[in-house]
Design a protein around this motif. Structure first.
Motif, PDB file in Angstrom:
ATOM      1  N   LEU A   1       4.451 -11.277  -9.363  1.00  0.00           N
ATOM      2  CA  LEU A   1       3.283 -10.525  -9.832  1.00  0.00           C
ATOM      3  C   LEU A   1       1.978 -11.069  -9.263  1.00  0.00           C
ATOM      4  O   LEU A   1       1.108 -10.299  -8.831  1.00  0.00           O
ATOM      5  N   PHE A   2       1.815 -12.387  -9.254  1.00  0.00           N
ATOM      6  CA  PHE A   2       0.584 -12.957  -8.701  1.00  0.00           C
ATOM      7  C   PHE A   2       0.476 -12.678  -7.205  1.00  0.00           C
ATOM      8  O   PHE A   2      -0.562 -12.222  -6.714  1.00  0.00           O
ATOM      9  N   PHE A   3       1.551 -12.975  -6.463  1.00  0.00           N
ATOM     10  CA  PHE A   3       1.496 -12.805  -5.008  1.00  0.00           C
ATOM     11  C   PHE A   3       1.242 -11.347  -4.640  1.00  0.00           C
ATOM     12  O   PHE A   3       0.362 -11.044  -3.816  1.00  0.00           O
ATOM     13  N   THR A   4       1.990 -10.430  -5.235  1.00  0.00           N
ATOM     14  CA  THR A   4       1.848  -9.014  -4.902  1.00  0.00           C
ATOM     15  C   THR A   4       0.475  -8.481  -5.291  1.00  0.00           C
ATOM     16  O   THR A   4      -0.170  -7.753  -4.512  1.00  0.00           O
ATOM     17  N   SER A   5       0.000  -8.854  -6.467  1.00  0.00           N
ATOM     18  CA  SER A   5      -1.307  -8.370  -6.922  1.00  0.00           C
ATOM     19  C   SER A   5      -2.433  -8.913  -6.053  1.00  0.00           C
ATOM     20  O   SER A   5      -3.372  -8.180  -5.703  1.00  0.00           O
ATOM     21  N   LEU A   6      -2.362 -10.192  -5.694  1.00  0.00           N
ATOM     22  CA  LEU A   6      -3.420 -10.790  -4.878  1.00  0.00           C
ATOM     23  C   LEU A   6      -3.413 -10.229  -3.462  1.00  0.00           C
ATOM     24  O   LEU A   6      -4.480  -9.998  -2.867  1.00  0.00           O
ATOM     25  N   LEU A   7      -2.236  -9.996  -2.889  1.00  0.00           N
ATOM     26  CA  LEU A   7      -2.172  -9.400  -1.543  1.00  0.00           C
ATOM     27  C   LEU A   7      -2.599  -7.941  -1.569  1.00  0.00           C
ATOM     28  O   LEU A   7      -3.095  -7.416  -0.565  1.00  0.00           O
ATOM     29  N   GLN A   8      -2.430  -7.273  -2.693  1.00  0.00           N
ATOM     30  CA  GLN A   8      -2.918  -5.901  -2.836  1.00  0.00           C
ATOM     31  C   GLN A   8      -4.438  -5.876  -2.840  1.00  0.00           C
ATOM     32  O   GLN A   8      -5.061  -4.962  -2.274  1.00  0.00           O
ATOM     33  N   SER A   9      -5.054  -6.891  -3.446  1.00  0.00           N
ATOM     34  CA  SER A   9      -6.504  -6.890  -3.648  1.00  0.00           C
ATOM     35  C   SER A   9      -7.298  -7.583  -2.549  1.00  0.00           C
ATOM     36  O   SER A   9      -8.466  -7.250  -2.318  1.00  0.00           O
ATOM     37  N   TYR A  10      -6.694  -8.568  -1.869  1.00  0.00           N
ATOM     38  CA  TYR A  10      -7.476  -9.423  -0.965  1.00  0.00           C
ATOM     39  C   TYR A  10      -6.810  -9.594   0.394  1.00  0.00           C
ATOM     40  O   TYR A  10      -5.593  -9.479   0.545  1.00  0.00           O
ATOM     41  N   ARG A  11      -7.662  -9.956   1.356  1.00  0.00           N
ATOM     42  CA  ARG A  11      -7.215 -10.434   2.661  1.00  0.00           C
ATOM     43  C   ARG A  11      -7.479 -11.936   2.700  1.00  0.00           C
ATOM     44  O   ARG A  11      -8.587 -12.394   2.382  1.00  0.00           O
ATOM     45  N   PHE A  12      -6.457 -12.725   3.037  1.00  0.00           N
ATOM     46  CA  PHE A  12      -6.586 -14.174   3.083  1.00  0.00           C
ATOM     47  C   PHE A  12      -6.691 -14.619   4.534  1.00  0.00           C
ATOM     48  O   PHE A  12      -5.809 -14.317   5.352  1.00  0.00           O
ATOM     49  N   THR A  13      -7.786 -15.315   4.849  1.00  0.00           N
ATOM     50  CA  THR A  13      -8.032 -15.736   6.227  1.00  0.00           C
ATOM     51  C   THR A  13      -8.478 -17.189   6.271  1.00  0.00           C
ATOM     52  O   THR A  13      -8.908 -17.757   5.255  1.00  0.00           O
ATOM     53  N   THR A  14      -8.362 -17.789   7.451  1.00  0.00           N
ATOM     54  CA  THR A  14      -8.929 -19.117   7.655  1.00  0.00           C
ATOM     55  C   THR A  14     -10.447 -18.993   7.747  1.00  0.00           C
ATOM     56  O   THR A  14     -10.971 -17.921   8.062  1.00  0.00           O
TER      57      THR A  14
ATOM     58  N   ASP B   1       0.828  -1.208   0.000  1.00  0.00           N
ATOM     59  CA  ASP B   1       0.000   0.000   0.000  1.00  0.00           C
ATOM     60  C   ASP B   1       0.862   1.257   0.000  1.00  0.00           C
ATOM     61  O   ASP B   1       0.564   2.239  -0.701  1.00  0.00           O
ATOM     62  N   ARG B   2       1.951   1.220   0.762  1.00  0.00           N
ATOM     63  CA  ARG B   2       2.807   2.404   0.889  1.00  0.00           C
ATOM     64  C   ARG B   2       3.593   2.668  -0.388  1.00  0.00           C
ATOM     65  O   ARG B   2       3.742   3.826  -0.809  1.00  0.00           O
ATOM     66  N   VAL B   3       4.084   1.633  -1.021  1.00  0.00           N
ATOM     67  CA  VAL B   3       4.964   1.800  -2.177  1.00  0.00           C
ATOM     68  C   VAL B   3       4.199   1.878  -3.495  1.00  0.00           C
ATOM     69  O   VAL B   3       4.508   2.689  -4.366  1.00  0.00           O
ATOM     70  N   ILE B   4       3.171   1.050  -3.640  1.00  0.00           N
ATOM     71  CA  ILE B   4       2.476   0.944  -4.925  1.00  0.00           C
ATOM     72  C   ILE B   4       1.130   1.658  -4.915  1.00  0.00           C
ATOM     73  O   ILE B   4       0.719   2.238  -5.926  1.00  0.00           O
ATOM     74  N   GLY B   5       0.444   1.615  -3.772  1.00  0.00           N
ATOM     75  CA  GLY B   5      -0.892   2.199  -3.732  1.00  0.00           C
ATOM     76  C   GLY B   5      -1.885   1.331  -4.469  1.00  0.00           C
ATOM     77  O   GLY B   5      -1.884   0.105  -4.322  1.00  0.00           O
ATOM     78  N   GLY B   6      -2.703   1.947  -5.323  1.00  0.00           N
ATOM     79  CA  GLY B   6      -3.759   1.201  -5.996  1.00  0.00           C
ATOM     80  C   GLY B   6      -3.448   0.790  -7.417  1.00  0.00           C
ATOM     81  O   GLY B   6      -4.254   0.100  -8.057  1.00  0.00           O
ATOM     82  N   ARG B   7      -2.288   1.173  -7.941  1.00  0.00           N
ATOM     83  CA  ARG B   7      -1.977   0.800  -9.326  1.00  0.00           C
ATOM     84  C   ARG B   7      -1.537  -0.656  -9.419  1.00  0.00           C
ATOM     85  O   ARG B   7      -1.179  -1.278  -8.421  1.00  0.00           O
ATOM     86  N   GLN B   8      -1.519  -1.171 -10.631  1.00  0.00           N
ATOM     87  CA  GLN B   8      -1.107  -2.556 -10.866  1.00  0.00           C
ATOM     88  C   GLN B   8       0.385  -2.738 -10.579  1.00  0.00           C
ATOM     89  O   GLN B   8       1.226  -2.016 -11.120  1.00  0.00           O
ATOM     90  N   PRO B   9       0.748  -3.699  -9.731  1.00  0.00           N
ATOM     91  CA  PRO B   9       2.172  -3.982  -9.521  1.00  0.00           C
ATOM     92  C   PRO B   9       2.840  -4.469 -10.807  1.00  0.00           C
ATOM     93  O   PRO B   9       2.230  -5.176 -11.619  1.00  0.00           O
ATOM     94  N   VAL B  10       4.096  -4.084 -10.983  1.00  0.00           N
ATOM     95  CA  VAL B  10       4.882  -4.538 -12.136  1.00  0.00           C
ATOM     96  C   VAL B  10       6.206  -5.082 -11.615  1.00  0.00           C
ATOM     97  O   VAL B  10       6.574  -4.882 -10.456  1.00  0.00           O
ATOM     98  N   VAL B  11       6.938  -5.761 -12.491  1.00  0.00           N
ATOM     99  CA  VAL B  11       8.169  -6.422 -12.077  1.00  0.00           C
ATOM    100  C   VAL B  11       9.173  -5.429 -11.501  1.00  0.00           C
ATOM    101  O   VAL B  11       9.900  -5.745 -10.555  1.00  0.00           O
ATOM    102  N   GLU B  12       9.222  -4.225 -12.044  1.00  0.00           N
ATOM    103  CA  GLU B  12      10.170  -3.223 -11.571  1.00  0.00           C
ATOM    104  C   GLU B  12       9.955  -2.841 -10.112  1.00  0.00           C
ATOM    105  O   GLU B  12      10.835  -2.272  -9.472  1.00  0.00           O
ATOM    106  N   ASP B  13       8.772  -3.168  -9.581  1.00  0.00           N
ATOM    107  CA  ASP B  13       8.475  -2.832  -8.186  1.00  0.00           C
ATOM    108  C   ASP B  13       9.213  -3.748  -7.207  1.00  0.00           C
ATOM    109  O   ASP B  13       9.290  -3.439  -6.013  1.00  0.00           O
ATOM    110  N   ARG B  14       9.742  -4.866  -7.689  1.00  0.00           N
ATOM    111  CA  ARG B  14      10.350  -5.837  -6.779  1.00  0.00           C
ATOM    112  C   ARG B  14      11.426  -5.207  -5.890  1.00  0.00           C
ATOM    113  O   ARG B  14      11.469  -5.443  -4.681  1.00  0.00           O
ATOM    114  N   LYS B  15      12.305  -4.401  -6.490  1.00  0.00           N
ATOM    115  CA  LYS B  15      13.419  -3.826  -5.723  1.00  0.00           C
ATOM    116  C   LYS B  15      12.943  -2.796  -4.697  1.00  0.00           C
ATOM    117  O   LYS B  15      13.697  -2.450  -3.776  1.00  0.00           O
ATOM    118  N   LYS B  16      11.690  -2.331  -4.856  1.00  0.00           N
ATOM    119  CA  LYS B  16      11.138  -1.373  -3.893  1.00  0.00           C
ATOM    120  C   LYS B  16      10.337  -2.072  -2.793  1.00  0.00           C
ATOM    121  O   LYS B  16       9.852  -1.414  -1.874  1.00  0.00           O
TER     122      LYS B  16
END
Length: 504
Positions: free
Chosen positions: A459-472, A341-356
């Motif tokens: 990309l999958f992990f970052t995008s899914l964690l940006q969009s969802y909360r995973f719970t039991t 949330d702090r680094v990317i916000g609401g935009r789509q994560p991209v590979v270049e975001d990894r180092k951030k």
């Protein structure tokens, strides 16, 4: 006794088992191991006639047994699975010494009967010699040309993420098993590279291919198929072997239709995927009258199968482990989502975001380490006589570079059996590489799809964690999520359901 009971359950009558054991005994006597005078052999438990060291092993989790045996016999030891000798390599330094520093000597693949029925030594993963070199070289160069691990792949992955999120949204936050939708998403990435297009998750041809491939991966590592590899005479009475053969036949029928469809519209000057590139090369060799070409139908079918399975099961399994870890450790999920949330916000994560995103990257790497999805590695074979750390290993010996012992090596990892993202972070919170991080194996047989897998996981992990909360599910605590996993050729998460809730 567990091995004897396993053998008994495969036999319809005690008489049949007796006859089989008699034949096996005669075989053992007639083909007994020759004494080796070339050098000092690795130590190991004393084998029994016929059974070897089977009674020393838990065949449901052989990698755990090997780790235990290493406490007695050291980092290089030998065991006998029935009459067949196998050398096990334990720990990061030993495995690296063999696979990296002696890459040629340990670079062949041992092709057990269970793998031979699938591929007959064609394709990329389970072949050797010139065929393997030709197919692997072609696959690497062609997949690079098709953009594997580059911008072209990134676009395909981001598109597929939207389809997967659409599947998740259908459950409206209710508990579900995400195995199939995740596997379908991963299969579509490799399908777009191999065939040049993706498939709908409702396409019965596609879903049958994915489901049967995953079933074969599970059965190929089962106890019954391990026993089949040791005693192939038992094949006719093994249910799992019949299922594997049935799945292979059905999958090849589907692949043949897909390949024939591409052949009808083939443009020699415009390849849209791996299959078309292979067909163009095949036609070129045929037209030039090249003899002994490796570009034939069997190699095409098996190479596609190798890419399809490797591109689906391993990455899909790792992602499911990662999402389960997030539900089990919500405080770690909090930190990942805060960073995103702090680094990317609401935009789509991209590979270049990894180092951030050092913490998120560390969590992904720790998932790969602890999930340990190929604990035994795939079996290697020595291409010549070799001496490793003072022990003589004969040409043609099956070798197991035990990956679980690398990824959980206590001399390399501070908390080898815990989920601890700090393994990959320095004191300033920046990401650091670790030499013992070897989930893709190493050396000549290192996974050729590593760059694609790394991109997909991020990309999958970052995008899914940006969009969802995973719970039991309600009433289920994180402690109830089992981390032992289900053993097949890969180690899958134990059956479970998660709630996937849209973040506001």
């Amino acid at each position: 006794m567990a091995v004897v009971e396993s053998l008994l359950q495969f036999s319809s009558t005690g008489t049949l088992l007796g006859a089989l054991l008699l034949l096996l005994g005669l075989y053992l006597l007639s083909s007994g191991s020759k004494s080796q005078t070339e050098g000092k052999e690795p130590p190991g438990p004393k084998p029994l006639p016929l059974f070897g060291n089977l009674l020393n092993l838990d065949l449901t989790r052989p990698f755990d047994s090997f780790c235990e045996l290493s406490k007695t016999y050291g980092n290089i030891f030998q065991v006998f699975l029935g009459p067949k000798k196998m050398v096990v390599l334990v720990g990061y330094k030993t495995v690296k010494e063999a696979l990296v520093n002696h890459a040629e000597e340990f670079g062949d693949r041992d092709i057990a009967p269970s793998f031979r029925i699938m591929n007959d030594e064609n394709g990329i993963v389970f072949s050797n010699g010139k065929n393997w070199k030709e197919m692997r070289c072609f696959a690497l160069s062609n997949l690079r040309d098709l953009g594997m691990g580059k911008r072209g792949s990134e676009v395909k992955i981001i598109e597929e993420i939207q389809y997967l999120e659409g599947e998740f949204d259908k459950f409206e936050g209710k508990p579900f098993d995400m195995t199939q939708p995740v596997n379908y998403a991963m299969s579509n990435i490799i399908s777009s590279i191999v065939y040049g297009n993706r498939f709908e998750y409702t396409d019965p041809r596609f879903t049958e291919m994915v489901d049967s491939a995953n079933e074969n991966v599970y059965f190929a590592g089962s106890t019954s198929m391990m026993i089949y590899n040791i005693f192939p005479w038992l094949g006719p009475i093994l249910k799992q072997k019949r299922i594997i053969v049935k799945n292979i036949v059905q999958s090849r029928q589907h692949m043949t239709k897909l390949i024939n469809g591409l052949l009808e519209t083939l443009n020699p000057h415009d390849s849209r995927g791996f299959v078309e590139s292979f067909l163009i090369r095949k036609q070129s060799d045929e037209q030039s009258g090249k003899k002994d070409s490796y570009f034939h139908q069997d190699n095409l079918m098996m190479s596609v199968t190798d890419l399809f399975i490797a591109g689906t099961d391993t990455t899909g399994t790792t992602l499911r482990w990662g999402l389960m870890f997030m539900a089990k450790y919500p405080n770690i999920q909090d930190q990942v989502q805060e960073e995103i949330d702090r680094v990317i916000g609401g935009r789509q994560p991209v590979v270049e975001d990894r180092k951030k995103l050092p913490y998120t990257d560390a969590v992904i790497h720790e998932t790969q380490r602890l999930a340990n999805i190929v604990p035994l590695n795939l079996p290697h074979m020595t291409s010549c006589d070799v001496t490793l750390n003072g022990y003589f290993i004969k040409e043609g010996t099956t070798v197991v570079p035990l990956l679980t012992s690398v990824l959980k090596d206590p001399s390399e990892w501070e908390k080898p059996n815990s989920f601890y993202p700090e393994h990959f972070l320095d004191e300033k919170g920046q990401f650091v590489k670790r030499d013992a991080f070897m989930p893709f194996s190493a050396g000549r047989r290192m996974c050729l799809g590593e760059s694609l897998a790394r991109m997909e996981l991020f990309l999958f992990f970052t995008s899914l964690l940006q969009s969802y909360r995973f719970t039991t599910p309600p009433g289920v605590s994180g402690d109830e999520l089992d981390l032992k996993g289900v053993v097949g050729l890969t180690l899958n998460p134990s059956p479970h359901k998660l709630c996937v809730i849209r973040r506001s």
